[in-house]
Design a protein around this motif. Structure first.
Motif, PDB file in Angstrom:
ATOM      1  N   SER A   1       0.819  -1.210   0.000  1.00  0.00           N
ATOM      2  CA  SER A   1       0.000   0.000   0.000  1.00  0.00           C
ATOM      3  C   SER A   1       0.854   1.261   0.000  1.00  0.00           C
ATOM      4  N   ASP A   2       2.001   1.201   0.658  1.00  0.00           N
ATOM      5  CA  ASP A   2       2.904   2.358   0.662  1.00  0.00           C
ATOM      6  C   ASP A   2       3.337   2.717  -0.762  1.00  0.00           C
TER       7      ASP A   2
ATOM      8  N   ALA B   1       0.363   4.510  -2.385  1.00  0.00           N
ATOM      9  CA  ALA B   1       0.164   5.845  -1.810  1.00  0.00           C
ATOM     10  C   ALA B   1       1.257   6.812  -2.249  1.00  0.00           C
TER      11      ALA B   1
ATOM     12  N   ASN C   1      -4.100   5.717   3.212  1.00  0.00           N
ATOM     13  CA  ASN C   1      -3.471   4.423   3.463  1.00  0.00           C
ATOM     14  C   ASN C   1      -3.814   3.953   4.874  1.00  0.00           C
TER      15      ASN C   1
END
Length: 339
Positions: free
Chosen positions: A215-216, A219, A231
């Motif tokens: 997810s980082d 984002a 996030n």
């Protein structure tokens, strides 16, 4: 006709499997309301069932796989004291099949593919790859007791405070992770999809603590842009995460646990299949759903009954061949559906 006053369900596999087992809880509750239900799940999945709002579910037991045999022995000791009328083994593995036979239950029901099925009171054929859904397979275990009617999985999640940007039924969830790498849509395609969305569409990234890096990456691609990409991966306990899915406009998921959470909450769902296929029987069950997969015919797909840690052939064509515009089309289909 069989009558059971006290039963045990055993499903100690992954999160999604545990969620789908709630369909049996619902069936027993509705069709045999006086039966006391116990369920045994993998440690970490207990909260799903402890939030079950009906008193038919008496006890949630947990199996700690980090200390496999000591936990197994403790369960054998403690479950033997319960004197169950019947045990229903929802999975096909040796350890739980053996446990079901060692706790003194009057009857044991399980699938014919379980190594201990020879000793079960009744063994049920486990059909795989024919399109029969897992909840239908599981329901077959109780057919001789309660008949064939299939119920949907069910979750009830407590309310939590959402971020200001997360207005009820306005944001979409994207869950890019999976235990198996070959079930994960490549990150670049998620990024391309978000870029195609209307700029005012709020996106919430979801996942377990082990999926924060995925997810980082997504984002980070939108830092400094006008898009709102929140996030929330790894920030919430299981039931709180389920509530965030429940309040979303729609959710985009891989073939993984979040898909089944959305099924149990009837969240409009777009399910992405890479190395696995819907005919395995783990598709979305929400009233509105879409399946997205590669349009190319691949001789290597599926490459196994479950996902793998990496593509056996090194090209990952089943994931790389999925187009972001297919996800966008599903998004637009939902908006135009009037649901």
């Amino acid at each position: 006709m069989l009558k059971h006053s006290k039963v045990l369900l055993i499903q100690t596999a992954f999160l999604g499997d545990a969620v789908l087992a709630t369909a049996l809880l619902e069936k027993i509750r509705m069709e045999s309301p006086d039966t006391e239900i116990h369920i045994l799940v993998r440690k970490g999945n207990e909260s799903l069932f402890k939030a079950y709002p009906y008193t038919n579910l008496k006890t949630v037991w947990s199996y700690d796989k980090s200390r496999k045999w000591s936990s197994w022995l403790e369960l054998r000791r403690d479950l033997s004291k319960e004197h169950f009328d019947a045990v229903y083994v929802i999975q096909r593995f040796l350890g739980m099949g053996l446990l079901s036979l060692c706790i003194g239950a009057k009857r044991v029901f399980g699938f014919d593919k379980n190594p201990m099925s020879l000793f079960f009171t009744e063994k049920v054929r486990h059909e795989w790859g024919t399109g029969i859904h897992e909840v239908e397979r599981n329901t077959a275990l109780v057919k001789s007791w309660l008949g064939e009617k299939v119920f949907k999985p069910y979750l009830r999640t407590p309310k939590i405070d959402l971020a200001t940007e997360m207005q009820k039924k306005e944001y979409i969830c994207i869950s890019p992770g999976s235990v198996w790498e070959t079930k994960r849509l490549p990150i670049r395609i998620w990024i391309e999809f978000i870029q195609l969305l209307p700029e005012n569409q709020v996106v919430v990234l979801m996942g377990s603590p082990g999926e924060i890096e995925l997810s980082d990456q997504i984002a980070a691609a939108f830092q400094g842009s006008n898009r709102i990409v929140l996030n929330e991966t790894g920030k919430h306990p299981l039931l709180a995460s389920a509530y965030i899915f429940q309040q979303s406009k729609m959710s985009f998921v891989n073939d993984s646990g979040p898909m089944h959470i959305c099924s149990a909450e009837n969240v409009p769902t777009v399910a992405v299949y890479c190395s696995t296929v819907p005919s395995f029987g783990f598709g979305p069950l929400a009233d509105w759903n879409r399946i997205v997969e590669t349009k190319h015919v691949l001789d290597c797909r599926p490459c196994g009954d479950h996902g793998k840690k990496n593509c056996p052939l090194g090209h990952y064509a089943c994931g790389e061949g999925i187009e972001a515009k297919s996800l966008l089309q599903a998004y637009q289909d939902y908006l135009s559906s009037g649901c």
